[in-house]
Design a protein around this motif. Structure first.
Motif, mmCIF file in Angstrom:
data_model
loop_
_atom_site.group_PDB
_atom_site.id
_atom_site.type_symbol
_atom_site.label_atom_id
_atom_site.label_comp_id
_atom_site.label_asym_id
_atom_site.label_seq_id
_atom_site.Cartn_x
_atom_site.Cartn_y
_atom_site.Cartn_z
ATOM 1 N N LEU A 1 0.666 -1.200 0.005
ATOM 2 C CA LEU A 1 -0.024 0.038 -0.103
ATOM 3 C C LEU A 1 0.860 1.224 -0.164
ATOM 4 O O LEU A 1 0.289 2.257 -0.701
ATOM 5 N N LEU A 2 1.729 1.258 0.775
ATOM 6 C CA LEU A 2 2.847 2.457 0.660
ATOM 7 C C LEU A 2 3.509 2.689 -0.404
ATOM 8 O O LEU A 2 3.876 3.957 -0.596
ATOM 9 N N ARG A 3 3.746 1.643 -1.491
ATOM 10 C CA ARG A 3 4.276 2.006 -2.777
ATOM 11 C C ARG A 3 3.324 2.437 -3.619
ATOM 12 O O ARG A 3 3.682 3.441 -4.688
ATOM 13 N N TYR A 4 1.907 2.428 -3.538
ATOM 14 C CA TYR A 4 0.860 2.997 -4.065
ATOM 15 C C TYR A 4 0.610 4.605 -3.318
ATOM 16 O O TYR A 4 0.372 5.643 -4.019
ATOM 17 N N ARG A 5 0.900 4.781 -2.044
ATOM 18 C CA ARG A 5 0.296 5.910 -1.453
ATOM 19 C C ARG A 5 1.535 6.106 -0.343
ATOM 20 O O ARG A 5 1.085 5.683 0.901
ATOM 21 N N ASP B 1 -0.038 11.506 1.962
ATOM 22 C CA ASP B 1 -1.667 11.739 2.028
ATOM 23 C C ASP B 1 -2.540 10.660 2.498
ATOM 24 O O ASP B 1 -3.560 10.264 2.060
ATOM 25 N N TRP B 2 -2.118 10.256 3.817
ATOM 26 C CA TRP B 2 -3.206 9.190 4.491
ATOM 27 C C TRP B 2 -4.023 9.915 5.299
ATOM 28 O O TRP B 2 -3.928 10.664 6.132
ATOM 29 N N ARG C 1 2.152 11.035 6.734
ATOM 30 C CA ARG C 1 2.955 10.321 5.739
ATOM 31 C C ARG C 1 3.447 9.095 6.909
ATOM 32 O O ARG C 1 3.390 9.337 8.017
ATOM 33 N N LEU C 2 3.428 7.888 5.921
ATOM 34 C CA LEU C 2 3.316 6.680 6.937
ATOM 35 C C LEU C 2 4.772 5.779 6.556
ATOM 36 O O LEU C 2 4.978 5.993 5.153
ATOM 37 N N SER D 1 3.293 14.104 10.150
ATOM 38 C CA SER D 1 2.224 15.294 9.618
ATOM 39 C C SER D 1 2.757 16.411 9.432
ATOM 40 O O SER D 1 3.702 16.930 10.478
ATOM 41 N N SER D 2 2.151 17.423 8.869
ATOM 42 C CA SER D 2 2.820 18.744 8.315
ATOM 43 C C SER D 2 2.320 19.604 9.626
ATOM 44 O O SER D 2 1.278 19.303 10.238
ATOM 45 N N ARG D 3 3.072 20.743 9.803
ATOM 46 C CA ARG D 3 2.587 21.604 10.848
ATOM 47 C C ARG D 3 1.634 22.860 9.979
ATOM 48 O O ARG D 3 2.209 23.379 9.372
ATOM 49 N N ASP D 4 0.555 22.804 10.248
ATOM 50 C CA ASP D 4 -0.400 23.508 9.675
ATOM 51 C C ASP D 4 -1.216 24.572 10.495
ATOM 52 O O ASP D 4 -0.914 24.603 11.702
#
Length: 530
Positions: free
Chosen positions: A71-75, A78-79, A107-108, A137-140
């Protein structure tokens, strides 16, 4: 080759799972095969007796790990929670009780795939049900407290597993991502399984993507990037019941130096239950007393956001831990200045100065202070409490020429000195008038204000500890930068010396000593609470 399900034998779901595992590596659709293997293994756990559970758990874990890798190869990024389709495979992604700081999308990465170079190979993990996952995760622009998240974003250690829908065998399976530290157990049928945990991977990954290591040195010579990041950051989800462990780095450095200590705190269950890791980023060109003031302001700002009422238990049990200059700053945060520092620099009281109100208030805040409320213990590592000869070497002088001109405290002091030359001690007047005062010059052994600051110790009854390094054969004894005599303090509850250069915070023996001290603090605060 087809992907038709194998026929289970007398052992039912467990044999079906084993059959899927044998076929998955060469299947036309290996992702579908591994997901089906994980589902059947999960059902086998539900229906099996205790003797068969270990085999079913191992099979479920292996299948989940392989499915996640695909799954991580595909995504890889953006989880988010919700349906996910890859080819003919449908899964519902569920986030279960994860920290609010892990704001989607994430991101995983499988924890096993994160190298432990930052920790010299030391990984804290425990086996169990599920697959350990690192998440970033990003800092938003989230709630106000999100300003206390690291600039590179929040991180978390999760545990993943695949489970079937409880209501329908035909429904899409769930890929669960849970905070294993909040789970006592995963309940499957009559069984309660300890979740697999890895407390090292996410921070190691966050360190890989951080820019702080290269920005720290630029912060020493006036680089603005580290200044924009200056402040206090929470590396754990805030807990009003846990003691903050506030980590303060030294000259030209950054919070990443605390990787070994942080890894140990998160990895030891008893420490993880009692402490939350807070790290400081500061621009290390500031003079010593200005750096102390900056740290005070960072703490004040954090508490205003986290505990505006001032009632949290965490307020009363904080531990400061500082390396090098950070250790000296930590000591001054625990001390009462009285008028010793003012008298070391000025010949007249504050009210006799001709100065703008803003400049005078700022200078008073620099030279007059009390112990910071709520700090209950401090640990000083390789801290030059009595100055450092390295500050007077050629390299120190050349670096000092580049450092510290632009801090607002230096500029305020310069304006006051220029308007009140008769009020400044003669030996300091040229330094103040020209603004030649910075983090390096304030570590000169003979600097008058530094000498006065040397005598400022925490109040009686306040526990503090010193840890120092000594290089083999050094004479006088020193870690190469800070003499042993400068790193030791009278009245310390404990003094620990390890064979080391200045980076004593990386030595396993020093980390073990910090762990011992934190356990001592945990016991002391437990007795106080009782």
């Amino acid at each position: 080759m087809t992907n038709s399900p194998p026929s289970p034998d007398d052992n039912g779901d467990l044999d079906a799972a084993r059959a899927w595992a044998r076929r998955a590596p060469s299947a036309d659709d290996p992702l579908r095969a591994w997901v089906r293997c994980a589902i059947d293994a999960y059902r086998a756990i539900e229906t099996s007796g205790d003797d068969a559970v270990p085999d079913a758990v191992a099979l479920a874990n292996d299948a989940t790990a392989e499915a996640i890798a695909l799954l991580l190869r595909y995504r890889p990024t953006d989880w988010s929670p919700g349906p996910l389709q890859v080819g003919d495979v449908h899964v519902d992604v569920e986030f279960r009780d994860i920290a609010t700081s892990l704001r989607t999308p994430l991101r995983l990465r499988r924890a096993r795939d994160v190298p432990m170079d930052a920790f010299d190979g030391k990984r804290y993990s425990t086996p169990g049900f599920g697959v350990a996952i690192a998440a970033l995760s990003s800092r938003d622009a989230g709630p106000p407290a999100s300003r206390l998240l690291p600039q590179s974003g929040a991180f978390g250690n999760l545990t993943a597993w695949i489970e079937p829908d409880a209501d329908s065998r035909d429904a899409s399976p769930r890929l669960v991502l849970a905070d294993a530290l909040k789970l006592d157990a995963v309940a499957i049928g009559a069984h309660r399984l300890q979740p697999a945990r890895d407390t090292s991977a996410a921070y190691a990954w966050a360190m890989e993507v951080s820019k702080l290591e290269r920005l720290g040195l630029w912060g020493l010579v006036g680089g603005k990037a580290i200044g924009r990041r200056a402040g206090l950051y929470l590396l754990d989800e805030y807990d009003p019941g846990k003691c903050p462990l506030v980590m303060i780095h030294g000259l030209g450095s950054n919070p990443l130096i605390w990787s070994h200590v942080s890894n140990a705190v998160w990895g030891e269950a008893d420490l993880r239950a009692r402490f939350q890791v807070w790290q400081v980023v500061h621009q290390t060109d500031a003079p010593l007393l200005a750096a102390r003031l900056h740290l005070q302001d960072y703490l004040d700002d954090a508490w205003r956001q986290l505990d505006p009422d001032g009632t949290a238990r965490a307020r009363s049990g904080a531990v400061l831990i500082g390396h090098s200059l950070g250790g000296v700053v930590a000591r001054l945060l625990c001390a009462d200045s009285g008028d010793a520092l003012w008298n070391a620099a000025f010949l007249v009281p504050q009210e006799a100065l001709d100065a703008d109100e803003a400049d005078l208030k700022l200078i008073e805040r620099i030279f007059f202070f009390r112990p910071y409320a709520g700090v209950a213990r401090a640990v000083f590592l390789a801290a030059p409490h009595r100055g450092s000869p390295s500050a007077a070497t050629l390299l120190g002088r050349l670096t000092g020429d580049l450092v510290g001109w632009r801090t607002m405290e230096v500029q305020a002091l310069r304006r006051v000195a220029q308007r009140n030359p008769q009020a400044i001690r003669p030996e300091l007047l040229p330094v103040f008038e020209q603004g030649w005062i910075n983090s390096i010059t304030t570590l000169h052994s003979e600097q008058p204000v530094r000498r006065a600051a040397e005598a400022l110790l925490p109040p009686p009854g306040f526990p503090y500890h010193t840890i120092a390094g000594v290089q083999r054969g050094s004479d006088p004894q020193s870690d190469g930068i800070v003499p042993l005599a400068s790193a030791m303090l009278p009245g310390a509850v404990s003094s620990f010396v390890v064979e080391s250069g200045h980076r004593v915070h990386e030595r396993p023996a020093a980390v073990a000593e910090v762990v011992r001290i934190l356990r001592e603090h945990a016991r002391a605060t437990t007795r106080t609470d009782a």
